[in-house]
Design an enzyme around this catalytic site. Structure first.
Site, short mmCIF file in Angstrom:
data_model
loop_
_atom_site.label_atom_id
_atom_site.label_comp_id
_atom_site.label_asym_id
_atom_site.label_seq_id
_atom_site.Cartn_x
_atom_site.Cartn_y
_atom_site.Cartn_z
N GLU A 138 0.82 -1.22 0.00
CA GLU A 138 0.00 0.00 0.00
C GLU A 138 0.85 1.27 0.00
OE1 GLU A 138 -3.45 -0.22 2.57
OE2 GLU A 138 -3.46 -2.40 2.43
N LYS A 166 3.26 3.32 7.41
CA LYS A 166 4.15 2.22 7.00
C LYS A 166 5.27 2.76 6.10
CE LYS A 166 3.82 -1.68 7.71
NZ LYS A 166 4.31 -2.53 8.82
P1 NAD Z 1 -2.36 -7.60 12.98
O1 NAD Z 1 -3.07 -6.31 13.21
O2 NAD Z 1 -3.14 -8.87 12.87
O3 NAD Z 1 -1.30 -7.83 14.16
C1 NAD Z 1 -0.50 -6.80 14.65
C2 NAD Z 1 0.17 -7.30 15.92
O4 NAD Z 1 1.02 -6.25 16.43
C3 NAD Z 1 -0.83 -7.62 17.04
O5 NAD Z 1 -0.46 -8.83 17.67
C4 NAD Z 1 -0.68 -6.43 18.00
O6 NAD Z 1 -0.97 -6.78 19.35
C5 NAD Z 1 0.79 -6.09 17.80
N1 NAD Z 1 1.07 -4.68 18.15
C6 NAD Z 1 0.38 -3.58 17.75
N2 NAD Z 1 0.93 -2.47 18.30
C7 NAD Z 1 1.99 -2.88 19.04
C8 NAD Z 1 2.97 -2.22 19.83
N3 NAD Z 1 2.95 -0.89 19.99
N4 NAD Z 1 3.91 -2.96 20.44
C9 NAD Z 1 3.94 -4.30 20.29
N5 NAD Z 1 3.03 -4.99 19.58
C10 NAD Z 1 2.07 -4.29 18.96
O7 NAD Z 1 -1.47 -7.36 11.70
P2 NAD Z 1 -1.08 -8.38 10.53
O8 NAD Z 1 -2.16 -8.38 9.53
O9 NAD Z 1 -0.60 -9.65 11.13
O10 NAD Z 1 0.16 -7.59 9.88
C11 NAD Z 1 1.49 -7.81 10.35
C12 NAD Z 1 2.42 -6.90 9.58
O11 NAD Z 1 2.34 -7.19 8.19
C13 NAD Z 1 2.10 -5.40 9.72
O12 NAD Z 1 3.31 -4.72 9.83
C14 NAD Z 1 1.38 -5.06 8.43
O13 NAD Z 1 1.60 -3.72 8.09
C15 NAD Z 1 2.07 -6.01 7.47
N6 NAD Z 1 1.24 -6.43 6.32
C16 NAD Z 1 0.01 -6.94 6.49
C17 NAD Z 1 -0.73 -7.37 5.40
C18 NAD Z 1 -2.10 -7.99 5.56
O14 NAD Z 1 -2.76 -8.27 4.55
N7 NAD Z 1 -2.56 -8.27 6.77
C19 NAD Z 1 -0.20 -7.26 4.11
C20 NAD Z 1 1.08 -6.71 3.96
C21 NAD Z 1 1.79 -6.32 5.07
P1 TYD Z 2 -9.09 -4.71 3.82
O1 TYD Z 2 -9.23 -6.17 4.09
O2 TYD Z 2 -9.44 -3.73 4.87
O3 TYD Z 2 -7.60 -4.47 3.29
P2 TYD Z 2 -6.91 -3.16 2.66
O4 TYD Z 2 -7.82 -2.00 2.77
O5 TYD Z 2 -5.69 -3.00 3.51
O6 TYD Z 2 -6.58 -3.53 1.24
O7 TYD Z 2 -9.98 -4.35 2.54
C1 TYD Z 2 -9.79 -5.04 1.31
C2 TYD Z 2 -10.73 -4.40 0.29
O8 TYD Z 2 -12.08 -4.66 0.68
C3 TYD Z 2 -10.60 -2.88 0.23
O9 TYD Z 2 -10.77 -2.48 -1.14
C4 TYD Z 2 -11.77 -2.38 1.05
C5 TYD Z 2 -12.82 -3.45 0.86
N1 TYD Z 2 -13.75 -3.67 1.99
C6 TYD Z 2 -15.13 -3.62 1.79
O10 TYD Z 2 -15.62 -3.40 0.67
N2 TYD Z 2 -15.94 -3.82 2.87
C7 TYD Z 2 -15.46 -4.06 4.12
O11 TYD Z 2 -16.27 -4.21 5.07
C8 TYD Z 2 -14.04 -4.12 4.30
C9 TYD Z 2 -13.46 -4.38 5.66
C10 TYD Z 2 -13.22 -3.93 3.21
#
Ligand code: NAD
Ligand code: TYD
Length: 359
Positions: A138, A166
């Site tokens: 993103e 980020k």
């Molecule tokens: P998540 O929100 O599920 O988990 C985040 C974790 O970080 C939680 O366990 C939370 O308790 C911990 N945390 C938050 N603030 C904290 C702090 N101040 N100190 C210590 N711990 C803290 O997130 P996720 O989806 O598992 O994402 C993990 C990483 O991957 C993030 O850096 C996110 O930006 C990146 N990422 C996520 C996605 C996705 O699709 N979920 C995609 C690309 C990158």
């Molecule tokens: P999301 O899972 O929040 O990931 P990100 O915004 O980080 O890509 O959302 C994925 C896509 O789905 C995004 O285009 C927003 C859309 N979305 C909905 O249409 N409805 C919803 O309730 C949510 C949570 C997301």
């Protein structure tokens, strides 16, 4: 013994990573998981490995300088895998401040703690030390034209408070690599899905709502595109970067699996219909009548799509899981863990849902 400091290991990707690492290396590694246990962090995600000899949990905030310094003093950390973050765009629109605090300041605190522990008097670092900063696609902004992709060289153009925070963290990591030759990598991954994902994100939210017969809120016209990757494929890529990644490099991680949001929701409905047994009373209500188009997300990025060529060519990584298979596995996990869903959606989640969806 190789020692990992994992931050945010109680969250979605972090917990999948820790499971993957113990399943792959068993007693040959140690993992220290530091997590503040925000709404998104759940120690229950790690119950199966909590008693492993090599596992230590530290309940702490990554912004806490003293605690982060103490962890490096107590343990000879080889590799930091930094997942901890505020991760949800909608929450960042409501309250950006905590995003800057955790994602930017927290990353800086960790960089300093690692540098202080690792840097030798001549300004070099012992072999084997590495900081892997887990980031998102993103940061590259929003694509509009089909056939265009995010490359590692694409200029940053973050457009939400989440992606801006980020991007800020990524820039700090880049600056440490340049300024201090700090041994790091940045990974920028596309949208993940799979077990343990908190139901604020599209896929688990839609699965949970459909199973409860609740409306499926689609923002805007439902034609926004995300590039979905099964979480197990992502954590394998991170492991590979830790093992073989060239220091100072950025790797984009994604699987050329672009789908419109409306397509995702329809696939979830169809797959739920196929997987639920005929005598399940929820089955009849699970159909497209649940779909509800709602007000668009502010600043909603139109399309994300990763070009994963570099990690494929340099490290030989390719995703293993087709979406049809990954979504079945994900749904099967949510079926088997209905009590997990019940617990994470009680309490604060209800307030959040009311605030974003107004119901
Ligand atoms: P998540 O929100 O599920 O988990 C985040 C974790 O970080 C939680 O366990 C939370 O308790 C911990 N945390 C938050 N603030 C904290 C702090 N101040 N100190 C210590 N711990 C803290 O997130 P996720 O989806 O598992 O994402 C993990 C990483 O991957 C993030 O850096 C996110 O930006 C990146 N990422 C996520 C996605 C996705 O699709 N979920 C995609 C690309 C990158
Ligand atoms: P999301 O899972 O929040 O990931 P990100 O915004 O980080 O890509 O959302 C994925 C896509 O789905 C995004 O285009 C927003 C859309 N979305 C909905 O249409 N409805 C919803 O309730 C949510 C949570 C997301």
């Amino acid at each position: 013994m190789k020692t990992y400091l994992v931050t945010g290991g109680a969250g979605f990707i972090g917990s999948n990573y820790i499971h993957h690492m113990f399943a792959s290396y068993g007693d040959a590694i140690r993992i220290i998981n530091v997590d503040a246990l925000t709404y998104a962090g759940n120690p229950e995600n790690l119950t199966a490995i909590a008693d492993n000899q090599g596992y230590t949990f530290v309940h702490a905030d990554i912004c806490d300088k003293e605690k982060m310094t103490a962890i490096f003093a107590e343990h000879d950390i080889d590799i930091v895998v930094h997942f901890a973050a505020e991760s949800h765009v909608d929450r960042s629109i409501i309250d950006p401040e905590v995003f800057v605090r955790t994602n930017v300041l927290g990353t800086l605190v960790l960089l300093n703690a690692a540098r202080q522990a690792w840097e030798m008097t001549d300004g070099t670092y012992p072999p084997g030390k590495r900081f892997v900063h887990v980031s998102t696609d993103e940061v590259y902004g929003s694509l509009t034209e089909e056939g265009t992709y995010f490359y590692e060289t694409t200029p940053y153009d973050p457009r939400s408070p989440y992606s801006a925070s980020k991007a800020g963290a990524d820039m700090l990591v880049r600056s440490y690599m340049e300024t201090y030759q700090f041994p790091a990598n940045i990974t920028n991954c596309s949208n993940n899905y799979g077990p343990y994902q908190f139901p604020e994100k599209l896929i688990p939210l839609m699965i949970n709502n459909a199973l409860q017969g609740k409306k499926l809120p689609i923002y805007g016209d439902g034609l926004n595109v995300r590039d979905w990757l099964y979480v197990e494929d992502h954590v394998q890529a991170i492991d590979l970067v830790c093992e073989k990644g060239k220091l100072f490099e950025t790797y984009n991680i994604g699987g050329h699996n672009e789908k419109k949001n409306i397509e995702i929701v329809k696939i979830i409905l169809d797959t739920l219909g196929e997987m639920l047994p005929d005598d399940d009373e929820r089955k009849n209500g699970i159909n497209e009548s649940l779909i509800e188009y709602v007000t668009d997300r502010k600043g909603h990025d139109r399309r994300y799509a990763i070009a994963p060529d570099k990690i494929k060519i340099e490290l030989g990584w390719e995703p293993q899981t087709y979406f049809a298979e990954g979504i079945r596995r994900t749904i099967a996990w949510y079926f088997a863990n209905a009590d997990w869903m019940e617990r994470v959606t009680s309490g604060e989640y209800q307030n959040y849902y009311q605030q974003v969806y107004g119901k």
